[in-house]
Design a protein around this motif. Structure first.
Motif, PDB file in Angstrom:
ATOM      1  N   GLY A  40      -3.556  -5.074 -17.421  1.00 16.83           N
ATOM      2  CA  GLY A  40      -2.699  -4.005 -16.939  1.00 16.83           C
ATOM      3  C   GLY A  40      -3.462  -3.082 -16.003  1.00 16.83           C
ATOM      4  N   ILE A  41      -2.755  -2.537 -15.027  1.00 15.46           N
ATOM      5  CA  ILE A  41      -3.301  -1.495 -14.154  1.00 15.46           C
ATOM      6  C   ILE A  41      -2.466  -0.256 -14.370  1.00 15.46           C
ATOM      7  CG2 ILE A  41      -3.812  -0.788 -11.789  1.00 15.46           C
ATOM      8  CD1 ILE A  41      -3.928  -3.726 -11.016  1.00 15.46           C
ATOM      9  N   VAL A  42      -3.073   0.812 -14.870  1.00 16.08           N
ATOM     10  CA  VAL A  42      -2.345   2.042 -15.152  1.00 16.08           C
ATOM     11  C   VAL A  42      -3.035   3.212 -14.476  1.00 16.08           C
ATOM     12  CG1 VAL A  42      -1.495   1.164 -17.376  1.00 16.08           C
ATOM     13  CG2 VAL A  42      -3.597   2.539 -17.293  1.00 16.08           C
ATOM     14  N   GLY A  43      -2.252   4.261 -14.252  1.00 20.19           N
ATOM     15  CA  GLY A  43      -2.756   5.481 -13.639  1.00 20.19           C
ATOM     16  C   GLY A  43      -1.580   6.334 -13.225  1.00 20.19           C
ATOM     17  N   PRO A  44      -1.812   7.590 -12.898  1.00 24.87           N
ATOM     18  CA  PRO A  44      -0.719   8.495 -12.548  1.00 24.87           C
ATOM     19  C   PRO A  44      -0.061   8.120 -11.220  1.00 24.87           C
ATOM     20  CG  PRO A  44      -2.819   9.532 -12.107  1.00 24.87           C
ATOM     21  CD  PRO A  44      -3.137   8.250 -12.823  1.00 24.87           C
ATOM     22  N   ASN A  45       1.083   8.745 -10.941  1.00 24.75           N
ATOM     23  CA  ASN A  45       1.735   8.550  -9.656  1.00 24.75           C
ATOM     24  C   ASN A  45       0.768   8.916  -8.541  1.00 24.75           C
ATOM     25  OD1 ASN A  45       4.077   7.871 -10.983  1.00 24.75           O
ATOM     26  ND2 ASN A  45       4.962   9.916 -10.831  1.00 24.75           N
ATOM     27  N   GLY A  46       0.717   8.077  -7.507  1.00 22.97           N
ATOM     28  CA  GLY A  46      -0.173   8.341  -6.394  1.00 22.97           C
ATOM     29  C   GLY A  46      -1.597   7.900  -6.613  1.00 22.97           C
ATOM     30  N   ALA A  47      -1.859   7.190  -7.703  1.00 28.43           N
ATOM     31  CA  ALA A  47      -3.229   6.776  -8.020  1.00 28.43           C
ATOM     32  C   ALA A  47      -3.711   5.615  -7.167  1.00 28.43           C
ATOM     33  CB  ALA A  47      -3.333   6.407  -9.498  1.00 28.43           C
ATOM     34  N   GLY A  48      -2.789   4.922  -6.486  1.00 21.39           N
ATOM     35  CA  GLY A  48      -3.171   3.785  -5.654  1.00 21.39           C
ATOM     36  C   GLY A  48      -2.991   2.437  -6.314  1.00 21.39           C
ATOM     37  N   LYS A  49      -2.180   2.368  -7.375  1.00 20.87           N
ATOM     38  CA  LYS A  49      -2.016   1.110  -8.112  1.00 20.87           C
ATOM     39  C   LYS A  49      -1.378   0.025  -7.233  1.00 20.87           C
ATOM     40  CE  LYS A  49       0.488   3.073 -11.332  1.00 20.87           C
ATOM     41  NZ  LYS A  49       0.481   4.460 -10.798  1.00 20.87           N
ATOM     42  N   SER A  50      -0.236   0.346  -6.625  1.00 21.84           N
ATOM     43  CA  SER A  50       0.431  -0.629  -5.766  1.00 21.84           C
ATOM     44  C   SER A  50      -0.392  -0.905  -4.513  1.00 21.84           C
ATOM     45  CB  SER A  50       1.824  -0.120  -5.370  1.00 21.84           C
ATOM     46  OG  SER A  50       2.660  -0.019  -6.504  1.00 21.84           O
ATOM     47  N   THR A  51      -1.036   0.125  -3.986  1.00 21.62           N
ATOM     48  CA  THR A  51      -1.888  -0.056  -2.811  1.00 21.62           C
ATOM     49  C   THR A  51      -3.019  -1.024  -3.110  1.00 21.62           C
ATOM     50  OG1 THR A  51      -1.371   2.156  -1.987  1.00 21.62           O
ATOM     51  CG2 THR A  51      -3.376   1.125  -1.151  1.00 21.62           C
ATOM     52  N   LEU A  52      -3.567  -0.948  -4.314  1.00 22.49           N
ATOM     53  CA  LEU A  52      -4.631  -1.871  -4.701  1.00 22.49           C
ATOM     54  C   LEU A  52      -4.146  -3.310  -4.603  1.00 22.49           C
ATOM     55  CD1 LEU A  52      -7.432  -2.502  -5.840  1.00 22.49           C
ATOM     56  CD2 LEU A  52      -6.465  -2.204  -8.135  1.00 22.49           C
ATOM     57  N   ILE A  53      -2.995  -3.605  -5.204  1.00 26.36           N
ATOM     58  CA  ILE A  53      -2.465  -4.970  -5.172  1.00 26.36           C
ATOM     59  C   ILE A  53      -2.227  -5.409  -3.732  1.00 26.36           C
ATOM     60  CG2 ILE A  53      -0.512  -6.429  -5.804  1.00 26.36           C
ATOM     61  CD1 ILE A  53      -2.242  -5.749  -8.166  1.00 26.36           C
ATOM     62  N   LYS A  54      -1.587  -4.550  -2.940  1.00 24.09           N
ATOM     63  CA  LYS A  54      -1.250  -4.932  -1.558  1.00 24.09           C
ATOM     64  C   LYS A  54      -2.494  -5.134  -0.710  1.00 24.09           C
ATOM     65  CE  LYS A  54       3.243  -2.614  -1.616  1.00 24.09           C
ATOM     66  NZ  LYS A  54       4.044  -1.472  -1.085  1.00 24.09           N
ATOM     67  N   SER A  55      -3.511  -4.339  -0.944  1.00 24.07           N
ATOM     68  CA  SER A  55      -4.738  -4.510  -0.163  1.00 24.07           C
ATOM     69  C   SER A  55      -5.438  -5.813  -0.526  1.00 24.07           C
ATOM     70  CB  SER A  55      -5.678  -3.315  -0.361  1.00 24.07           C
ATOM     71  OG  SER A  55      -6.142  -3.238  -1.705  1.00 24.07           O
ATOM     72  N   LEU A  56      -5.398  -6.186  -1.802  1.00 22.88           N
ATOM     73  CA  LEU A  56      -6.019  -7.443  -2.211  1.00 22.88           C
ATOM     74  C   LEU A  56      -5.340  -8.637  -1.554  1.00 22.88           C
ATOM     75  CD1 LEU A  56      -6.415  -6.822  -6.062  1.00 22.88           C
ATOM     76  CD2 LEU A  56      -8.060  -6.354  -4.237  1.00 22.88           C
ATOM     77  N   LEU A  57      -4.022  -8.509  -1.336  1.00 17.53           N
ATOM     78  CA  LEU A  57      -3.237  -9.602  -0.765  1.00 17.53           C
ATOM     79  C   LEU A  57      -3.143  -9.521   0.753  1.00 17.53           C
ATOM     80  CD1 LEU A  57      -0.324  -9.652  -3.384  1.00 17.53           C
ATOM     81  CD2 LEU A  57      -2.386 -11.062  -3.338  1.00 17.53           C
ATOM     82  N   GLY A  58      -3.838  -8.555   1.349  1.00 18.00           N
ATOM     83  CA  GLY A  58      -3.818  -8.420   2.793  1.00 18.00           C
ATOM     84  C   GLY A  58      -2.549  -7.827   3.357  1.00 18.00           C
ATOM     85  N   LEU A  59      -1.745  -7.179   2.507  1.00 12.81           N
ATOM     86  CA  LEU A  59      -0.484  -6.594   2.954  1.00 12.81           C
ATOM     87  C   LEU A  59      -0.671  -5.201   3.535  1.00 12.81           C
ATOM     88  CD1 LEU A  59       1.763  -7.752  -0.029  1.00 12.81           C
ATOM     89  CD2 LEU A  59       1.482  -8.835   2.214  1.00 12.81           C
ATOM     90  N   VAL A  60      -1.762  -4.542   3.178  1.00 15.13           N
ATOM     91  CA  VAL A  60      -2.168  -3.290   3.823  1.00 15.13           C
ATOM     92  C   VAL A  60      -3.645  -3.423   4.169  1.00 15.13           C
ATOM     93  CG1 VAL A  60      -0.454  -1.894   2.592  1.00 15.13           C
ATOM     94  CG2 VAL A  60      -2.749  -2.122   1.660  1.00 15.13           C
ATOM     95  N   PRO A  61      -4.077  -2.829   5.285  1.00 14.79           N
ATOM     96  CA  PRO A  61      -5.479  -2.987   5.704  1.00 14.79           C
ATOM     97  C   PRO A  61      -6.415  -2.137   4.854  1.00 14.79           C
ATOM     98  CG  PRO A  61      -4.307  -1.546   7.231  1.00 14.79           C
ATOM     99  CD  PRO A  61      -3.284  -2.066   6.267  1.00 14.79           C
ATOM    100  N   SER A  62      -7.634  -2.590   4.737  1.00 13.78           N
ATOM    101  CA  SER A  62      -8.669  -1.833   4.042  1.00 13.78           C
ATOM    102  C   SER A  62      -9.758  -1.451   5.036  1.00 13.78           C
ATOM    103  CB  SER A  62      -9.268  -2.653   2.901  1.00 13.78           C
ATOM    104  OG  SER A  62      -9.793  -3.872   3.381  1.00 13.78           O
ATOM    105  N   LEU A  63     -10.438  -0.339   4.752  1.00 11.69           N
ATOM    106  CA  LEU A  63     -11.543   0.094   5.601  1.00 11.69           C
ATOM    107  C   LEU A  63     -12.790  -0.743   5.358  1.00 11.69           C
ATOM    108  CD1 LEU A  63     -11.284   3.991   5.412  1.00 11.69           C
ATOM    109  CD2 LEU A  63     -10.556   2.492   7.274  1.00 11.69           C
ATOM    110  N   SER A  64     -12.972  -1.134   4.108  1.00 14.10           N
ATOM    111  CA  SER A  64     -14.137  -1.937   3.752  1.00 14.10           C
ATOM    112  C   SER A  64     -13.843  -2.657   2.450  1.00 14.10           C
ATOM    113  CB  SER A  64     -15.379  -1.053   3.593  1.00 14.10           C
ATOM    114  OG  SER A  64     -15.213  -0.156   2.496  1.00 14.10           O
ATOM    115  N   GLY A  65     -14.673  -3.609   2.144  1.00 19.08           N
ATOM    116  CA  GLY A  65     -14.539  -4.265   0.848  1.00 19.08           C
ATOM    117  C   GLY A  65     -14.529  -5.778   0.937  1.00 19.08           C
ATOM    118  N   ASP A  66     -14.830  -6.382  -0.182  1.00 23.04           N
ATOM    119  CA  ASP A  66     -14.849  -7.836  -0.314  1.00 23.04           C
ATOM    120  C   ASP A  66     -14.045  -8.203  -1.548  1.00 23.04           C
ATOM    121  OD1 ASP A  66     -15.964 -10.602   0.118  1.00 23.04           O
ATOM    122  OD2 ASP A  66     -16.800 -10.170  -1.867  1.00 23.04           O
TER     123      ASP A  66
END
Length: 260
Positions: A40-66
């Motif tokens: 599970g991924i939990v955290g408050p509203n605005g914590a970046g939970k959905s952004t995390l998933i989308k960035s992993l899948l290349g749906l939103v760009p990331s500044l850095s990371g592997d």
């Protein structure tokens, strides 16, 4: 005991940072999720939970990371990944049937120029049966209830026969019967050696649904086996506000300030 070596991880992230309009949304994420867990991924509203998933899948760009899936870059592992987006991000007025939506999950295997045949139709029908939607095969997706739509998208992910599944709040806005059905399906996937990673909002069900947990608020607050990281200290750090644990029912009553 779960193994947290990167080479053995289903999902491995290093130095992931994501920004919107020059404002960091996710900051320096380091994470290894082991194979064969329901995470599970939990955290408050605005914590970046959905952004995390989308960035992993290349749906939103990331500044850095592997990002690696089973030890290889995501781009080389797309066919091993299934994804169920938030219902609010889908155009439910698009004129297509439940069966067609599920067959779309096979295009990664077929390619966009090969027409699905009887084999693919049979696989899609089996996936719809798995989620209890076989009676709605020819129903327009817009005519289904929210819970039924969610089941169809779960069937689309199942038909991919992936090794790692990402689901973005699959239990949000569905009735109790649908929620139980979704959880049962995800547990079966986990029990068959798949890795299931779920953005989740209901803290009261965390202990009952998941065996591994990421607590997130722009950065990793804690990650690991649920019994080790789901505690009052980490919850206060992630959510703030007033949080109380009720040990007699093994439930968590939670009130916290919303994070915008």
């Amino acid at each position: 005991m779960y193994i947290h070596s990167r080479s053995d991880a289903a999902l491995s992230i290093r130095n992931l940072t994501v920004s919107y309009h020059n404002q960091p949304v996710l900051w320096d994420i380091h994470l290894d999720i082991p194979t064969g867990v329901m995470a599970g991924i939990v955290g408050p509203n605005g914590a970046g939970k959905s952004t995390l998933i989308k960035s992993l899948l290349g749906l939103v760009p990331s500044l850095s990371g592997d990002v690696q899936i089973h030890g290889h870059p995501y781009a080389a592992q797309r066919k091993r990944v299934g994804y169920v987006p938030q219902r609010s991000s889908v155009d439910w007025d698009f004129p297509t049937t439940a069966l067609d939506v599920v067959i779309m999950g096979l295009y990664g295997r077929l390619g966009w120029f090969k027409r699905p045949g009887s084999k693919e139709r049979r696989e899609a029908l089996e996936a719809l049966e798995m989620v209890g939607m076989e009676a709605f095969t020819d129903r327009q997706i817009s005519q289904l209830s929210g819970g039924q739509q969610q089941r169809v998208f779960l069937a689309r992910a199942l038909v991919q026969q992936a090794d790692v599944y990402f689901l973005d709040e699959p239990m949000a806005g569905v009735d109790a019967t649908t929620e139980r059905a979704i959880v049962d399906i995800l547990r079966r996937l986990r029990d068959n050696g798949k890795t299931v990673i779920v953005v989740h909002h209901d803290l009261q069900t965390v202990r009952h649904y998941f065996d591994w947990l990421l607590m997130l608020n722009a950065r990793v607050i804690a990650s690991g086996e649920v019994d080790k990281v789901f505690n009052i200290e980490h919850l206060r750090e992630a959510y703030g506000g007033q949080i109380a644990m009720l040990s007699d029912s093994d439930a968590l009553m939670f009130q916290a300030s919303k994070v915008t």
